[in-house]
Design a protein around this motif. Structure first.
Motif, PDB file in Angstrom:
ATOM      1  N   ALA A  19       0.819  -1.220   0.000  1.00 54.77           N
ATOM      2  CA  ALA A  19       0.000   0.000   0.000  1.00 54.77           C
ATOM      3  C   ALA A  19       0.855   1.274   0.000  1.00 54.77           C
ATOM      4  O   ALA A  19       0.358   2.346  -0.351  1.00 54.77           O
ATOM      5  CB  ALA A  19      -0.933  -0.004   1.208  1.00 54.77           C
ATOM      6  N   ALA A  20       2.114   1.143   0.422  1.00 54.15           N
ATOM      7  CA  ALA A  20       2.964   2.350   0.486  1.00 54.15           C
ATOM      8  C   ALA A  20       3.123   2.938  -0.907  1.00 54.15           C
ATOM      9  O   ALA A  20       3.594   2.276  -1.818  1.00 54.15           O
ATOM     10  CB  ALA A  20       4.330   1.998   1.066  1.00 54.15           C
ATOM     11  N   SER A  21       2.715   4.235  -1.057  1.00 53.20           N
ATOM     12  CA  SER A  21       2.712   4.793  -2.405  1.00 53.20           C
ATOM     13  C   SER A  21       3.902   5.704  -2.660  1.00 53.20           C
ATOM     14  O   SER A  21       4.070   6.223  -3.751  1.00 53.20           O
ATOM     15  CB  SER A  21       1.404   5.547  -2.642  1.00 53.20           C
ATOM     16  N   ASP A  22       4.706   5.955  -1.637  1.00 53.26           N
ATOM     17  CA  ASP A  22       5.937   6.715  -1.891  1.00 53.26           C
ATOM     18  C   ASP A  22       7.047   6.211  -0.980  1.00 53.26           C
ATOM     19  O   ASP A  22       6.801   5.426  -0.048  1.00 53.26           O
ATOM     20  CB  ASP A  22       5.695   8.216  -1.701  1.00 53.26           C
ATOM     21  N   LEU A  23       8.232   6.672  -1.229  1.00 51.40           N
ATOM     22  CA  LEU A  23       9.411   6.147  -0.532  1.00 51.40           C
ATOM     23  C   LEU A  23       9.391   6.456   0.973  1.00 51.40           C
ATOM     24  O   LEU A  23       9.807   5.633   1.778  1.00 51.40           O
ATOM     25  CB  LEU A  23      10.692   6.688  -1.171  1.00 51.40           C
ATOM     26  N   GLU A  24       8.866   7.627   1.340  1.00 55.53           N
ATOM     27  CA  GLU A  24       8.812   7.972   2.774  1.00 55.53           C
ATOM     28  C   GLU A  24       7.885   7.016   3.524  1.00 55.53           C
ATOM     29  O   GLU A  24       8.217   6.506   4.596  1.00 55.53           O
ATOM     30  CB  GLU A  24       8.289   9.402   2.994  1.00 55.53           C
ATOM     31  N   THR A  25       6.698   6.787   2.986  1.00 54.87           N
ATOM     32  CA  THR A  25       5.744   5.881   3.634  1.00 54.87           C
ATOM     33  C   THR A  25       6.363   4.490   3.773  1.00 54.87           C
ATOM     34  O   THR A  25       6.245   3.842   4.816  1.00 54.87           O
ATOM     35  CB  THR A  25       4.444   5.777   2.798  1.00 54.87           C
ATOM     36  N   LEU A  26       7.054   4.086   2.716  1.00 57.52           N
ATOM     37  CA  LEU A  26       7.670   2.765   2.748  1.00 57.52           C
ATOM     38  C   LEU A  26       8.720   2.680   3.860  1.00 57.52           C
ATOM     39  O   LEU A  26       8.790   1.691   4.609  1.00 57.52           O
ATOM     40  CB  LEU A  26       8.313   2.451   1.392  1.00 57.52           C
ATOM     41  N   ALA A  27       9.520   3.746   4.021  1.00 58.40           N
ATOM     42  CA  ALA A  27      10.547   3.752   5.070  1.00 58.40           C
ATOM     43  C   ALA A  27       9.893   3.651   6.450  1.00 58.40           C
ATOM     44  O   ALA A  27      10.398   2.973   7.350  1.00 58.40           O
ATOM     45  CB  ALA A  27      11.380   5.028   4.953  1.00 58.40           C
ATOM     46  N   GLU A  28       8.778   4.323   6.571  1.00 55.13           N
ATOM     47  CA  GLU A  28       7.996   4.280   7.813  1.00 55.13           C
ATOM     48  C   GLU A  28       7.549   2.843   8.114  1.00 55.13           C
ATOM     49  O   GLU A  28       7.710   2.329   9.223  1.00 55.13           O
ATOM     50  CB  GLU A  28       6.776   5.211   7.626  1.00 55.13           C
TER      51      GLU A  28
END
Ligand code: PHE
Length: 333
Positions: A19-28
């Motif tokens: 579901a992570a749509s950008d790199l920041e969300t993914l890092a989170e």
């Protein structure tokens, strides 16, 4: 118990990762599950309370789960990074065609076009392009060209003088022939040059004259060259420029800097002839004036008006059209 917890954790992680749509969300998401303070690490701490056998199996399962989640994070990261880069490229793209479509695109003036084509033709024949100043001393414009002060030919050049006072007489060059002198003074033969450029005379503008016009000069200095080479050179360039159906002829004439001298004409479709320029075998005095031994080297030279050539080529009725700056006229060529 641990197995069930682990399975649901991995499942949650994998849902959040996709579901992570950008790199920041993914890092989170990565931090939440596999970070130092993440949920999987927290689970690891509960292993201490287990029996050794159980602990080993649970540890293995946990490591596997960590590996699985980390792998998914990496995969997702490369997908997101690629699309982030594509988005950046798309954002930075300059669509120049969009701007051009709203603008009138210009082109080179027809005299410039003629000059460029002439240069191309001569370069193709092995000549190089030379240049000289538009303001000249009497030495370059006249004297070195075998036209001393008293010579009646000076009068025929309708020269525009620049009043700078002593010691030198200074003028706007009345032909491109001074570039012959400048080239021979600085270069050793063999010399094969053409010199296009602006020239000036006191002529009043009319249908066939402009006070500021363009000439192109040709100069060859080599061993054993003569009138036949001159005639052949003129024929080749006229053929290349106008087409090979156009013929050339030389008519005897007089210039102080060439001997013999000639005027050269090109044939017209109606069977007539049009005068294009002057030419001849370089006078021995001119070679000697430039420190070239006339016993060892010979040369030929020619010069003609580029504007006139454009007039002939495009069959204009008035040479002044070239300088009227009427875009409705210029746009046609
Ligand atoms: N300079 C001469 C002119 O302007 C033309 C010319 C050039 C004649 C070279 C002979 C050799 O009329």
């Amino acid at each position: 118990m641990l197995g069930v917890e682990l399975a649901s954790l991995v499942e949650r992680a994998s849902t959040e990762i996709s579901a992570a749509s950008d790199l920041e969300t993914l890092a989170e998401v990565e931090r939440t599950f596999v970070g130092k303070k993440g949920e999987l690490v927290a689970l690891k701490k509960t292993l201490g309370g287990l029996e050794p056998e159980e602990r080993k199996a649970a540890g293995q399962a946990l490591n596997e789960a960590m590996g699985q989640v980390a792998g998914q994070v990496n995969e997702r990261r490369s997908v997101l990074a690629a699309s982030a880069e594509a988005a950046q490229l798309a954002g930075e793209r300059l669509d120049l065609t969009e701007v051009m479509s709203d603008m009138q695109r210009g082109h080179a003036h027809l005299v410039t076009q003629a000059r460029d084509r002439l240069e191309d033709v001569f370069v193709g024949m092995g000549f190089t392009v030379a240049e000289g100043p538009e303001v000249e001393s009497a030495w370059y414009n006249f004297e070195a060209l075998n036209i001393p002060e008293w010579h009646p030919a000076r009068g025929s050049f309708d020269t525009i003088f620049v009043e700078l006072g002593e010691p030198e007489q200074v003028m706007l060059r009345s032909h491109t022939s001074p570039v012959q002198i400048r080239t021979m003074e600085t270069e050793k033969p063999p010399i094969y040059i053409v010199a296009p450029g602006r020239t000036f005379r006191t002529d009043t503008a009319d249908a066939t004259h402009l006070p500021a016009f363009n000439q192109i000069e040709g100069l060859v200095v080599d061993r054993g060259v003569g009138l036949g080479d001159l005639a052949g050179t003129i024929e080749s360039f006229v053929g290349a420029f106008f087409g090979h159906e156009v013929k050339t002829r030389l008519r005897p004439s007089y210039f102080p800097f060439t001997e013999p001298s000639a005027e050269f004409d090109i044939s017209t479709p109606d069977g007539g002839w049009l005068e294009l320029g002057g030419c001849g075998v370089v006078h021995p005095n001119v070679l000697a004036n430039c420190g070239i031994d006339p016993e060892e080297f010979q040369g030929f030279a020619f010069g003609f008006g580029i504007d006139r050539l454009a007039v002939m080529r495009y069959q204009l009725d008035d040479i002044r059209e070239l300088v009227n700056n009427d875009v409705r006229f210029l746009r046609q060529f």
